[in-house]
Design a protein around this motif. Structure first.
Motif, PDB file in Angstrom:
ATOM      1  N   SER A   1       0.890  -1.303  -0.230  1.00 60.85           N
ATOM      2  CA  SER A   1       0.065  -0.029  -0.039  1.00 60.85           C
ATOM      3  C   SER A   1       0.962   1.346  -0.166  1.00 60.85           C
ATOM      4  CB  SER A   1      -1.012  -0.160   1.000  1.00 60.85           C
ATOM      5  OG  SER A   1      -0.508  -0.344   2.493  1.00 60.85           O
ATOM      6  N   ASP A   2       2.273   1.222   0.333  1.00 62.47           N
ATOM      7  CA  ASP A   2       3.036   2.156   0.160  1.00 62.47           C
ATOM      8  C   ASP A   2       3.037   2.877  -1.230  1.00 62.47           C
ATOM      9  OD1 ASP A   2       3.648   2.236   2.790  1.00 62.47           O
ATOM     10  OD2 ASP A   2       5.421   1.390   2.802  1.00 62.47           O
ATOM     11  N   GLU A   3       3.055   1.878  -2.097  1.00 66.55           N
ATOM     12  CA  GLU A   3       3.103   2.405  -3.586  1.00 66.55           C
ATOM     13  C   GLU A   3       1.877   3.269  -3.982  1.00 66.55           C
ATOM     14  OE1 GLU A   3       2.552  -0.248  -7.010  1.00 66.55           O
ATOM     15  OE2 GLU A   3       3.268   1.052  -8.222  1.00 66.55           O
ATOM     16  N   VAL A   4       0.753   2.664  -3.360  1.00 73.36           N
ATOM     17  CA  VAL A   4      -0.661   3.189  -3.693  1.00 73.36           C
ATOM     18  C   VAL A   4      -0.540   4.530  -3.079  1.00 73.36           C
ATOM     19  CG1 VAL A   4      -3.129   3.046  -3.246  1.00 73.36           C
ATOM     20  CG2 VAL A   4      -1.797   0.993  -3.625  1.00 73.36           C
ATOM     21  N   LEU A   5      -0.139   4.648  -1.910  1.00 73.20           N
ATOM     22  CA  LEU A   5       0.008   5.977  -1.260  1.00 73.20           C
ATOM     23  C   LEU A   5       0.901   7.011  -1.907  1.00 73.20           C
ATOM     24  CD1 LEU A   5       0.252   4.765   2.406  1.00 73.20           C
ATOM     25  CD2 LEU A   5      -1.780   6.041   1.435  1.00 73.20           C
ATOM     26  N   ARG A   6       2.122   6.543  -2.375  1.00 73.40           N
ATOM     27  CA  ARG A   6       2.935   7.135  -3.101  1.00 73.40           C
ATOM     28  C   ARG A   6       1.874   7.585  -4.502  1.00 73.40           C
ATOM     29  NH1 ARG A   6       8.738   7.794  -4.421  1.00 73.40           N
ATOM     30  NH2 ARG A   6       9.201   6.004  -2.835  1.00 73.40           N
ATOM     31  N   LEU A   7       1.276   6.851  -5.068  1.00 71.29           N
ATOM     32  CA  LEU A   7       0.809   7.264  -6.493  1.00 71.29           C
ATOM     33  C   LEU A   7      -0.144   8.483  -6.224  1.00 71.29           C
ATOM     34  CD1 LEU A   7       0.570   3.843  -8.295  1.00 71.29           C
ATOM     35  CD2 LEU A   7       1.842   5.866  -9.091  1.00 71.29           C
ATOM     36  N   VAL A   8      -1.096   8.130  -5.069  1.00 67.48           N
ATOM     37  CA  VAL A   8      -1.978   9.336  -4.777  1.00 67.48           C
ATOM     38  C   VAL A   8      -1.271  10.803  -4.618  1.00 67.48           C
ATOM     39  CG1 VAL A   8      -3.395  10.266  -2.755  1.00 67.48           C
ATOM     40  CG2 VAL A   8      -3.470   7.814  -3.335  1.00 67.48           C
ATOM     41  N   PHE A   9      -0.104  10.751  -4.058  1.00 68.83           N
ATOM     42  CA  PHE A   9       0.712  12.166  -3.939  1.00 68.83           C
ATOM     43  C   PHE A   9       1.001  12.530  -5.363  1.00 68.83           C
ATOM     44  CE2 PHE A   9       1.557  13.351   0.305  1.00 68.83           C
ATOM     45  CZ  PHE A   9       1.099  12.282   0.847  1.00 68.83           C
ATOM     46  N   GLN A  10       1.472  11.673  -6.077  1.00 68.20           N
ATOM     47  CA  GLN A  10       1.778  12.023  -7.730  1.00 68.20           C
ATOM     48  C   GLN A  10       0.553  12.309  -8.385  1.00 68.20           C
ATOM     49  OE1 GLN A  10       4.103   8.555  -8.954  1.00 68.20           O
ATOM     50  NE2 GLN A  10       4.739   9.850 -10.812  1.00 68.20           N
ATOM     51  N   VAL A  11      -0.565  11.656  -8.248  1.00 71.23           N
ATOM     52  CA  VAL A  11      -1.714  11.845  -9.089  1.00 71.23           C
ATOM     53  C   VAL A  11      -2.423  13.108  -8.833  1.00 71.23           C
ATOM     54  CG1 VAL A  11      -4.100  10.946  -9.659  1.00 71.23           C
ATOM     55  CG2 VAL A  11      -1.967   9.492  -9.900  1.00 71.23           C
ATOM     56  N   PHE A  12      -2.379  13.487  -7.366  1.00 76.78           N
ATOM     57  CA  PHE A  12      -3.340  14.440  -6.727  1.00 76.78           C
ATOM     58  C   PHE A  12      -2.864  15.753  -6.247  1.00 76.78           C
ATOM     59  CE2 PHE A  12      -6.073  10.731  -6.844  1.00 76.78           C
ATOM     60  CZ  PHE A  12      -6.974  11.150  -7.480  1.00 76.78           C
ATOM     61  N   LEU A  13      -1.463  15.799  -6.037  1.00 75.44           N
ATOM     62  CA  LEU A  13      -0.948  16.887  -5.636  1.00 75.44           C
ATOM     63  C   LEU A  13       0.107  17.758  -6.390  1.00 75.44           C
ATOM     64  CD1 LEU A  13      -1.106  15.122  -2.194  1.00 75.44           C
ATOM     65  CD2 LEU A  13      -1.913  17.303  -2.408  1.00 75.44           C
ATOM     66  N   ASP A  14      -0.165  18.752  -6.691  1.00 72.17           N
ATOM     67  CA  ASP A  14       0.853  19.544  -7.689  1.00 72.17           C
ATOM     68  C   ASP A  14       1.993  20.433  -7.019  1.00 72.17           C
ATOM     69  OD1 ASP A  14      -0.426  22.070  -6.781  1.00 72.17           O
ATOM     70  OD2 ASP A  14      -1.379  22.572  -8.496  1.00 72.17           O
ATOM     71  N   GLY A  15       2.239  20.161  -5.585  1.00 67.59           N
ATOM     72  CA  GLY A  15       3.102  20.814  -5.037  1.00 67.59           C
ATOM     73  C   GLY A  15       3.060  22.618  -4.990  1.00 67.59           C
ATOM     74  N   THR A  16       1.818  22.991  -5.101  1.00 68.64           N
ATOM     75  CA  THR A  16       1.428  24.403  -4.845  1.00 68.64           C
ATOM     76  C   THR A  16       0.859  24.532  -3.336  1.00 68.64           C
ATOM     77  OG1 THR A  16      -0.741  24.307  -5.427  1.00 68.64           O
ATOM     78  CG2 THR A  16       1.016  24.656  -7.207  1.00 68.64           C
TER      79      THR A  16
ATOM     80  N   ASN B   1      -3.954   3.996 -12.415  1.00 67.65           N
ATOM     81  CA  ASN B   1      -3.263   3.145 -13.400  1.00 67.65           C
ATOM     82  C   ASN B   1      -2.440   3.939 -14.392  1.00 67.65           C
ATOM     83  OD1 ASN B   1      -4.299   0.662 -12.644  1.00 67.65           O
ATOM     84  ND2 ASN B   1      -6.500   1.106 -13.537  1.00 67.65           N
ATOM     85  N   LYS B   2      -2.723   4.980 -14.858  1.00 65.31           N
ATOM     86  CA  LYS B   2      -2.009   5.800 -15.545  1.00 65.31           C
ATOM     87  C   LYS B   2      -0.297   6.181 -15.128  1.00 65.31           C
ATOM     88  CE  LYS B   2      -4.545   9.582 -16.732  1.00 65.31           C
ATOM     89  NZ  LYS B   2      -5.233  10.553 -17.208  1.00 65.31           N
ATOM     90  N   ALA B   3      -0.264   6.397 -13.591  1.00 65.90           N
ATOM     91  CA  ALA B   3       1.014   6.765 -13.201  1.00 65.90           C
ATOM     92  C   ALA B   3       1.639   5.680 -12.613  1.00 65.90           C
ATOM     93  CB  ALA B   3       0.551   7.717 -12.088  1.00 65.90           C
TER      94      ALA B   3
END
Ligand SMILES: Cc1ncc(COP(=O)(O)O)c(C=O)c1O
Length: 350
Positions: free
Chosen positions: A87-102, A237-239
């Motif tokens: 689930s650590d990979e799943v959590l990492r993907l959530v950050f990549q997919v939903f957060l843009d660093g602003t 799935n895309k990320a």
């Protein structure tokens, strides 16, 4: 370093996983693994897979067979299930997919909670708003319901204390602002009375994550899940890496998922042993909040010394240096024999 590093990574304080001693024999009660082996069906399926599946070929990139099995028993479609490398990979993907660093895209968490969330937030430059739970009940802080964040991560039950928040609370959190993603991390759900499946089905902004590392005795195989709307799963799935879940992990996870009667029995024993350990520690003067996970958090003075002394006796528990946690140790629920050895050691040391 002469090559310029991404400044977010250069400044990052890395997540420190619990100790994993290799070789030496320890009673290992520090990383919330399951003390029991996987179901016999899992070993059989793996043996069969090693002999018959073509390891020279890539695995199914979409882990469809596993996702279909999970979807069927959760009343979902396969495209509402994502399978990841832990689930650590799943959590990492959530950050990549939903957060843009602003600054507009903040992350909300409880304090204390699973510390990987803030490490992942630092990695993408997302500011974290943390909401302390209050001693001694660790009830959900009311102001967190209205947290002005893009994603709220709620481990439920929430380590290292093990409090589980109820459906009414999840419902309020989900419905307050539908543009917020609520990630309910159910790593420990098999040891708890409730789950968030019904809330997730009612709210498109709720995602559940699960793991095979705890109740399914497969920490070594690295398999985790996300359950969510098909729109969210499509973005994950895309990320993801094309072949994020190796062939043997897919086989192990699917056979474990189907062996639910075996695992339900083991989880019941763990829950009984959790009660036993909490009672025994309280008798010895520790303060132990009610936990719904496969661990308890036990407070007493000189907790760090106790952790060190137990380690010298080849018993590993987890001590955290954070100010709100440094007066306690988190102890994974092992077998009854392991817990008796722990208690005997505590009686000798304290
Ligand atoms: C709340 C929580 N989520 C996720 C994980 C990680 O699970 P996995 O082994 O599937 O990466 C842990 C592991 O300790 C955890 O405590």
């Amino acid at each position: 370093m002469t090559i310029r590093v991404n400044p977010l990574i250069e400044a990052l304080a890395p997540y420190i996983p619990g100790e994993q001693p290799q070789g030496e024999r320890f009673i290992k009660l520090n990383t919330n693994e399951n003390p029991y082996p996987p179901a016999p069906e899992v070993t059989e399926a793996l043996t069969d897979a090693i002999q018959n599946c073509s390891l020279q070929k890539y695995p199914d990139p979409m882990a469809l067979s596993l996702r279909t099995a999970v979807a069927e028993s959760c009343g979902l479609q396969a495209d509402q299930v994502f399978a990841g490398n832990g689930s650590d990979e799943v959590l990492r993907l959530v950050f990549q997919v939903f957060l843009d660093g602003t600054d507009q895209e903040k992350v909300g968490i409880l304090e204390p909670t699973y510390s990987l969330y803030s490490t992942l937030a630092e990695m993408v430059g997302a500011p974290v708003l943390s909401f302390p739970t209050a001693w001694p009940e660790h009830s959900f802080p009311e102001e967190a319901i209205k947290a002005p964040v893009k994603v709220f991560f709620l481990a439920n039950p929430n380590p290292p204390l093990g409090v589980q928040y109820d459906e009414e609370l999840l419902e309020r959190l989900a419905s307050y602002d539908r543009r917020r993603l609520i990630v309910v991390d159910e790593a420990y759900v098999a040891f708890a009375p409730l789950n968030a499946l019904a809330v997730m089905k009612r709210h498109k902004n709720v995602m559940i994550t699960r793991t095979f590392s705890k109740s399914f005795s497969l920490a070594g195989m690295r398999v985790g899940l996300a359950l969510a709307s098909r729109d969210i799963i499509a973005q994950l799935n895309k990320a993801k890496d094309s072949y994020n879940l190796n062939a043997l992990s897919q086989v192990a996870a699917e056979s474990a998922w189907r062996a639910d009667a075996y695992y339900a029995g083991r989880s019941r024993v763990i829950v009984e042993n959790r009660q036993f350990l909490a009672d025994q520690l309280r008798l010895r003067g520790f303060v132990v909040p009610e936990s719904r996970g496969n661990f308890v958090f036990a407070r007493r003075t000189n907790a760090e010394e106790l952790y060190q002394a137990l380690k010298r006796e080849k018993i590993l528990v987890r001590w955290f240096s954070a100010p709100s946690l440094r007066d306690g140790v988190r102890i994974t629920i092992g077998t009854r024999e392991e817990l008796n050895e722990l208690l005997t050691a505590i009686d000798r040391l304290v």
